[in-house]
Structure formats: C-alpha cells, structure tokens
Design a protein around this motif. Structure first.
Motif, PDB file in Angstrom:
ATOM      1  N   MET A 187       0.417  -1.128  -0.092  1.00 47.78           N
ATOM      2  CA  MET A 187       0.105   0.021  -0.011  1.00 47.78           C
ATOM      3  C   MET A 187       0.888   0.722   0.557  1.00 47.78           C
ATOM      4  O   MET A 187       2.169   1.224   0.338  1.00 47.78           O
ATOM      5  CB  MET A 187      -0.935   0.232   0.887  1.00 47.78           C
ATOM      6  N   ALA A 188       0.525   1.794  -1.166  1.00 52.50           N
ATOM      7  CA  ALA A 188       1.294   3.206  -1.371  1.00 52.50           C
ATOM      8  C   ALA A 188       0.912   4.503  -0.245  1.00 52.50           C
ATOM      9  O   ALA A 188      -0.697   4.073  -0.384  1.00 52.50           O
ATOM     10  CB  ALA A 188       2.025   3.602  -2.679  1.00 52.50           C
ATOM     11  N   THR A 189       1.196   5.779   0.053  1.00 50.88           N
ATOM     12  CA  THR A 189       0.643   5.948   0.310  1.00 50.88           C
ATOM     13  C   THR A 189       1.495   7.681  -0.361  1.00 50.88           C
ATOM     14  O   THR A 189       2.381   7.744   0.140  1.00 50.88           O
ATOM     15  CB  THR A 189       1.210   6.558   2.016  1.00 50.88           C
ATOM     16  N   ILE A 190       0.483   8.668  -0.660  1.00 52.51           N
ATOM     17  CA  ILE A 190       0.996   9.989  -1.429  1.00 52.51           C
ATOM     18  C   ILE A 190       0.570  11.011  -0.944  1.00 52.51           C
ATOM     19  O   ILE A 190      -0.785  11.255  -0.593  1.00 52.51           O
ATOM     20  CB  ILE A 190       0.402   9.168  -2.840  1.00 52.51           C
ATOM     21  N   ILE A 191       1.225  11.945  -1.261  1.00 58.15           N
ATOM     22  CA  ILE A 191       0.972  13.353  -1.153  1.00 58.15           C
ATOM     23  C   ILE A 191       1.063  13.914  -1.955  1.00 58.15           C
ATOM     24  O   ILE A 191       1.700  13.846  -2.333  1.00 58.15           O
ATOM     25  CB  ILE A 191       1.216  14.185   0.693  1.00 58.15           C
ATOM     26  N   CYS A 192      -0.131  14.979  -2.189  1.00 62.20           N
ATOM     27  CA  CYS A 192       0.753  16.591  -2.869  1.00 62.20           C
ATOM     28  C   CYS A 192       0.645  17.487  -2.167  1.00 62.20           C
ATOM     29  O   CYS A 192       0.429  18.378  -2.280  1.00 62.20           O
ATOM     30  CB  CYS A 192      -0.992  16.848  -3.816  1.00 62.20           C
ATOM     31  N   PRO A 193       1.554  17.986  -1.698  1.00 57.03           N
ATOM     32  CA  PRO A 193       1.948  19.064  -0.636  1.00 57.03           C
ATOM     33  C   PRO A 193       2.062  21.098  -1.409  1.00 57.03           C
ATOM     34  O   PRO A 193       2.702  21.870  -0.981  1.00 57.03           O
ATOM     35  CB  PRO A 193       3.787  18.679  -0.187  1.00 57.03           C
ATOM     36  N   LYS A 194       2.691  20.272  -3.303  1.00 53.64           N
ATOM     37  CA  LYS A 194       2.331  21.724  -3.868  1.00 53.64           C
ATOM     38  C   LYS A 194       1.929  22.380  -4.915  1.00 53.64           C
ATOM     39  O   LYS A 194       1.919  23.320  -4.537  1.00 53.64           O
ATOM     40  CB  LYS A 194       4.390  21.964  -4.375  1.00 53.64           C
ATOM     41  N   THR A 195       1.221  21.989  -4.641  1.00 52.86           N
ATOM     42  CA  THR A 195      -0.057  22.305  -5.622  1.00 52.86           C
ATOM     43  C   THR A 195      -1.741  22.162  -5.005  1.00 52.86           C
ATOM     44  O   THR A 195      -1.866  20.963  -4.302  1.00 52.86           O
ATOM     45  CB  THR A 195      -0.182  21.398  -6.923  1.00 52.86           C
ATOM     46  N   ARG A 196      -2.685  22.372  -5.622  1.00 53.61           N
ATOM     47  CA  ARG A 196      -3.775  22.354  -5.754  1.00 53.61           C
ATOM     48  C   ARG A 196      -4.947  22.674  -7.097  1.00 53.61           C
ATOM     49  O   ARG A 196      -4.650  23.463  -7.459  1.00 53.61           O
ATOM     50  CB  ARG A 196      -4.144  23.510  -4.078  1.00 53.61           C
ATOM     51  N   PRO A 197      -5.878  22.283  -6.933  1.00 54.14           N
ATOM     52  CA  PRO A 197      -6.762  21.477  -5.370  1.00 54.14           C
ATOM     53  C   PRO A 197      -5.772  19.605  -5.383  1.00 54.14           C
ATOM     54  O   PRO A 197      -5.471  18.940  -6.585  1.00 54.14           O
ATOM     55  CB  PRO A 197      -7.664  20.979  -5.752  1.00 54.14           C
ATOM     56  N   GLN A 198      -6.046  19.480  -4.110  1.00 53.03           N
ATOM     57  CA  GLN A 198      -5.345  17.724  -4.344  1.00 53.03           C
ATOM     58  C   GLN A 198      -6.399  17.098  -4.407  1.00 53.03           C
ATOM     59  O   GLN A 198      -7.729  17.107  -4.054  1.00 53.03           O
ATOM     60  CB  GLN A 198      -5.364  17.457  -2.654  1.00 53.03           C
ATOM     61  N   MET A 199      -6.560  16.351  -5.105  1.00 48.76           N
ATOM     62  CA  MET A 199      -7.644  15.821  -6.219  1.00 48.76           C
ATOM     63  C   MET A 199      -7.383  13.321  -6.625  1.00 48.76           C
ATOM     64  O   MET A 199      -6.119  13.378  -6.058  1.00 48.76           O
ATOM     65  CB  MET A 199      -7.314  15.666  -7.933  1.00 48.76           C
ATOM     66  N   SER A 200      -8.669  12.584  -5.941  1.00 49.17           N
ATOM     67  CA  SER A 200      -8.117  11.109  -5.826  1.00 49.17           C
ATOM     68  C   SER A 200      -8.875  10.779  -6.408  1.00 49.17           C
ATOM     69  O   SER A 200     -10.675  11.609  -6.569  1.00 49.17           O
ATOM     70  CB  SER A 200      -8.480  11.301  -4.251  1.00 49.17           C
ATOM     71  N   THR A 201      -9.381  10.131  -7.163  1.00 47.16           N
ATOM     72  CA  THR A 201     -10.566   8.605  -7.170  1.00 47.16           C
ATOM     73  C   THR A 201     -10.327   7.783  -6.308  1.00 47.16           C
ATOM     74  O   THR A 201      -9.116   6.697  -5.648  1.00 47.16           O
ATOM     75  CB  THR A 201     -10.643   8.308  -8.582  1.00 47.16           C
ATOM     76  N   VAL A 202     -11.856   7.370  -5.901  1.00 45.92           N
ATOM     77  CA  VAL A 202     -11.513   6.330  -4.748  1.00 45.92           C
ATOM     78  C   VAL A 202     -12.833   5.167  -5.023  1.00 45.92           C
ATOM     79  O   VAL A 202     -13.559   5.607  -5.886  1.00 45.92           O
ATOM     80  CB  VAL A 202     -12.480   7.253  -3.543  1.00 45.92           C
ATOM     81  N   ARG A 203     -11.834   4.371  -4.144  1.00 50.86           N
ATOM     82  CA  ARG A 203     -13.285   2.893  -5.166  1.00 50.86           C
ATOM     83  C   ARG A 203     -14.436   2.863  -4.722  1.00 50.86           C
ATOM     84  O   ARG A 203     -14.375   3.061  -3.250  1.00 50.86           O
ATOM     85  CB  ARG A 203     -11.723   1.863  -4.882  1.00 50.86           C
ATOM     86  N   PRO A 204     -15.127   2.566  -5.216  1.00 51.64           N
ATOM     87  CA  PRO A 204     -16.530   2.219  -4.393  1.00 51.64           C
ATOM     88  C   PRO A 204     -16.543   1.242  -3.520  1.00 51.64           C
ATOM     89  O   PRO A 204     -15.868   0.187  -3.419  1.00 51.64           O
ATOM     90  CB  PRO A 204     -17.631   2.192  -6.329  1.00 51.64           C
ATOM     91  N   GLY A 205     -17.483   1.334  -2.689  1.00 47.45           N
ATOM     92  CA  GLY A 205     -17.364   0.501  -1.477  1.00 47.45           C
ATOM     93  C   GLY A 205     -16.477   0.785  -0.635  1.00 47.45           C
ATOM     94  O   GLY A 205     -16.582  -0.292   0.460  1.00 47.45           O
ATOM     95  N   VAL A 206     -15.921   1.744  -0.740  1.00 49.08           N
ATOM     96  CA  VAL A 206     -14.675   1.309   0.511  1.00 49.08           C
ATOM     97  C   VAL A 206     -14.835   2.128   1.699  1.00 49.08           C
ATOM     98  O   VAL A 206     -14.534   2.198   2.778  1.00 49.08           O
ATOM     99  CB  VAL A 206     -13.317   1.136  -0.113  1.00 49.08           C
ATOM    100  N   MET A 207     -15.583   3.539   1.607  1.00 51.82           N
ATOM    101  CA  MET A 207     -15.874   4.412   2.314  1.00 51.82           C
ATOM    102  C   MET A 207     -17.094   4.470   2.734  1.00 51.82           C
ATOM    103  O   MET A 207     -18.651   2.939   1.897  1.00 51.82           O
ATOM    104  CB  MET A 207     -15.252   5.479   1.871  1.00 51.82           C
ATOM    105  N   GLN A 208     -17.435   5.190   3.870  1.00 50.22           N
ATOM    106  CA  GLN A 208     -19.064   4.316   4.452  1.00 50.22           C
ATOM    107  C   GLN A 208     -19.944   4.892   4.048  1.00 50.22           C
ATOM    108  O   GLN A 208     -19.768   6.487   4.774  1.00 50.22           O
ATOM    109  CB  GLN A 208     -18.686   4.019   5.977  1.00 50.22           C
ATOM    110  N   LYS A 209     -21.047   4.755   4.094  1.00 53.25           N
ATOM    111  CA  LYS A 209     -22.023   6.337   3.684  1.00 53.25           C
ATOM    112  C   LYS A 209     -22.692   6.378   4.932  1.00 53.25           C
ATOM    113  O   LYS A 209     -22.601   6.163   5.889  1.00 53.25           O
ATOM    114  CB  LYS A 209     -23.136   5.124   3.328  1.00 53.25           C
ATOM    115  N   ARG A 210     -22.833   7.908   5.130  1.00 55.77           N
ATOM    116  CA  ARG A 210     -23.370   8.418   6.000  1.00 55.77           C
ATOM    117  C   ARG A 210     -25.246   7.571   6.366  1.00 55.77           C
ATOM    118  O   ARG A 210     -25.779   7.504   5.457  1.00 55.77           O
ATOM    119  CB  ARG A 210     -23.586  10.218   6.285  1.00 55.77           C
ATOM    120  N   ASP A 211     -25.708   8.143   7.640  1.00 52.10           N
ATOM    121  CA  ASP A 211     -27.218   7.677   7.894  1.00 52.10           C
ATOM    122  C   ASP A 211     -27.616   8.644   6.871  1.00 52.10           C
ATOM    123  O   ASP A 211     -28.288   9.900   7.387  1.00 52.10           O
ATOM    124  CB  ASP A 211     -27.667   7.437   9.101  1.00 52.10           C
TER     125      ASP A 211
END
Length: 426
Positions: free
Chosen positions: A234-258
């Motif tokens: 597992m690689a952890t990546i940061i974006c320290p010098k430019t903005r915005p920071q952008m990510s695509t996130v896999r479906p199903g890994v994050m928790q939906k709020r009620d």
C-alpha cells in the motif's frame, strides 16, 4: 525542476557525461552542457566532484492558502446519484470535520434537469451543492464535463476534490487534474488528514504522530493510500505543492452516512460557459448491454468463484447459484488471470471493492488482496476444501467441503425455503 551548470566551477572532467543515464550531457569548450533529453533526475549533481552542477526548483509557487473546502463529484446517471457519490459525501464530511469547523463539504452535480438531486446530497451530509446544468451536459461527455468542472474549480478554488473510481470518474479526473496543473492519486482505498490548522489538528488527534508536520504551514493536506505493485503493498501519497488535491476513490470502501430526512444546505447555481464547439464527440445512441446492467458495487448478494473451481466451466455452477439467490457473479484474481472469466467480475484490490449484504466465496483461498476487496461485507460465507484456508478467518459461516457438492445442496435448500415461505404467506 531544472539542471544548471555553474561554468566557473566546471573543470571539463567528463564524469557527468558518463554518469548521465539519458545521454543528455555533452562537453562544449571543455564545459558541460545540458541537452533537451535531460529529465532532471539529479544523477549528475551527485556525481560531480566539483559541485559544478545544481538542481533548481521551478519558480512557480502556488498560494495554498487561497484554496479551501472539499468538493465531491456527485456522479449521476439518468437523474440518479451513484452509490459511490453518497459514500464520498460521507467521507468528505469526515475529512472536513477533521480539517476545521469552517471547512465545507460541497457536492458538485453536473447534468441537465438534476436539481432534485440537491436534496439527496443534503440528506447524506453535504453542506453545499454546486449545481452545473445545461442541455449540453445531459449526457456525459469527457470534453463537456471536464471544461465546466475545471472552470468551476478555477473560480471557487477547492482544496480537495474527490471522484468515484468509476468508468466516468477514471476518465474525467485525470483530464481535470492536467488542466489544473495538479496531481491525482487513482483508486484510493483510504484518505486521512495530514495537516490542518496545526494546533487544531494536534488537539483533535493527540494520539497521532505530528513530528513531521510544520507548525508554520497553514495548508491542509491529505494522505492518499492506494494499492501499488499489483496490490502487493500500500502506497501513501501526498500532494504538498499544488492545489487542489485530487483523488479517485474505489466504490464500496467508504462508509455512507445515515440519511437525514429534511436536511438542508446552501445551493449554488453555477452557469457554465459551454458551447457545442467545446464538445468534440457527438452521442448518437446509448446502448446498455446485460453485462453493463450487472454491477458488483450495487449488488446485495455476490457469488464469487476462485481457483478452486478447477476450470472455467465451474463458473456455470456459480452463475446458476447467483441466479438462484438473486445475486451477481464475482471472481478472484487467480480465476481472471487464468482466463476463466472477464476482469469486470474481479473482486479485490486490483479489481472491484465490494460491500454486499451476503458474499459467497466459493473455492477462494483468501489472499490478502482479495480479502481487502470484500472483507467489509455484512455476511461472508466461505466454501473451501482446505480447512486452513485464510478465507475462514474472515468468514461468518464456513463450510469445509467440495463446492461441487455443497453448492447444489444450497440451491436445493433455497428452493425448499422458498416453497415454505410461499406456503406460510398464503
């Protein structure tokens, strides 16, 4: 980055010429000269015994303090929000709270006639909805969506932008990132706050190591974690010098709020500047095949097969099983690599991350890469000959036996259960 030669220090020894892996350095009048093939790798800097070569940073510096808030691309199709959009709203809300009390979570909805989706975004945690509507945006096109979202980003300057790692998100996000001259981390499975207002961050996260944070840095960063090298680490990546920071996130890994009925928020109607000439593709027709209608991320029941099936014909039994229980067919990476089934069915770090109500693992040993893609399922049922298979460590129910004998018995019992249910309701 740029590589420069300090002519007064250069002795013309030629060590840098031999050291350059790209043959980008030549000697002219006994002084090293950097050519166009230079990649600024820095090898020559370390090899020069006279410190006559230096690497300099680009002068363009982004004002990080000008960017604020978190945006989520709330992907919709046919006027319905995708599940991953609701998951990202929940994740974005969590990150916003950790950054500061002033940070807002904004859902960006693009399309035509999709204003009704604002209420759903509020219900799942959005503080603000940025609505971008135009008849030219009714159907997704790379050119159209990329232009209007880029224009909005340049105007409002969000600090973080999250997209679902769907077919649309994977197509759209890198194009916007390139136009904004920023980075993009693809297929993330975890996001964490790296820096906020330093004092606030330290107060809220007293158990975390803040030794690497700069107390004079007012910016907010996120740590973006994703599988690398085929899912072996597992690689952890940061974006320290430019903005915005952008990510695509896999479906199903994050928790939906009620869902909170009646929740409200701020709505911004952003008028896009777009014409037909901005879109180079004309959509003639949209055809949905049966394969496209089956989605692993939206399935309540998944029946997956692995190497234990023995050969590709085993998926005929898995298909029969899935049809009987109202599920869809999944697979392990081993089965896909063997050519037994299409990659679209693959579950795991290098496939699709899923979270169904019931996950049947049939003939799957339980490699760590596969477990990472399905272990958050509500109920896991494992069927395997090997009683020591790692899959049993995460399974709620385990059946040790030959799947070719076990599955037909489950199908028979399912029929019996349906008959009993029908009889009891009459």
């Amino acid at each position: 980055m740029a590589i420069n030669v300090i002519k007064d220090k250069c002795k013309g020894c030629g060590i840098c010429v031999k050291a350059c892996p790209f043959s980008a350095i030549t000697m002219k009048d006994k002084v090293a000269e950097i050519g166009s093939a230079c990649t600024a790798c820095g090898v020559c800097v370390s090899k020069c015994p006279f410190e006559a070569i230096e690497k300099t940073e680009d002068e363009d510096v982004v004002d990080l303090s000008a960017y604020k808030d978190i945006w989520v691309f709330a992907e919709q199709r046919d006027g319905k929000l995708m599940n991953v959009a609701l998951e990202l709203i929940g994740e974005g809300k969590r990150l916003a709270k950790e950054i500061s009390d002033e940070t807002k979570l904004c859902a960006v909805v693009v399309g035509d006639g999709v204003a009704h989706l604002a209420d759903e975004c509020y219900a799942y945690g959005a503080d603000e909805v940025i609505l971008i509507q135009d008849p030219l945006l009714k159907n997704y096109t790379t050119d159209g969506y990329a232009k209007v979202i880029t224009d909005a980003i340049n105007e409002f300057k969000p600090e973080i932008v999250l997209y679902g790692a769907t077919h649309i998100g994977r197509d759209l996000a890198p194009r916007i990132a390139a136009r904004c001259n920023t980075g993009l981390t693809a297929d993330c499975t975890r996001l964490d706050v790296r820096v906020s207002s330093y004092i606030e961050y330290a107060k809220k996260n007293t158990t975390l190591d803040t030794s690497t944070l700069d107390p004079n840095d007012p910016s907010t960063g996120i740590k973006q974690t994703r599988p690398a090298f085929g899912g072996n680490l597992m690689a952890t990546i940061i974006c320290p010098k430019t903005r915005p920071q952008m990510s695509t996130v896999r479906p199903g890994v994050m928790q939906k709020r009620d869902r909170v009925e009646g929740a409200t928020g701020e709505r911004v109607d952003y008028k896009p500047q777009i014409t037909e000439s901005d879109i180079r593709i004309t959509i003639k027709d949209i055809v949905k095949s049966a394969k496209e209608l089956v989605s692993l991320t939206d399935a309540d029941i998944i029946c997956s097969g692995g190497r234990g099936l023995g050969d590709p014909s085993g998926f005929e039994l898995i298909k029969e099983f899935a049809d009987k229980v109202g599920g869809v067919v999944g697979s392990s990476r081993a089965a896909v690599d063997a050519g037994w089934i299409d990659h679209s069915h693959q579950v795991g770090q290098t496939g699709t991350t899923v979270k169904p109500k019931i996950y049947f693992a049939c003939g799957i040993s339980g490699a760590i890469q596969h477990l990472a893609g399905m272990q958050t399922s509500d109920i896991i049922v494992a069927i395997n000959k090997d009683p020591d298979a790692p899959i049993f460590e995460v399974a709620d129910y385990g059946i040790v036996g030959d799947l070719y004998k076990v599955i037909p018995e489950i199908i028979d019992e399912w029929d019996n259960a349906e008959e009993l249910y029908d009889a009891s309701t009459k």
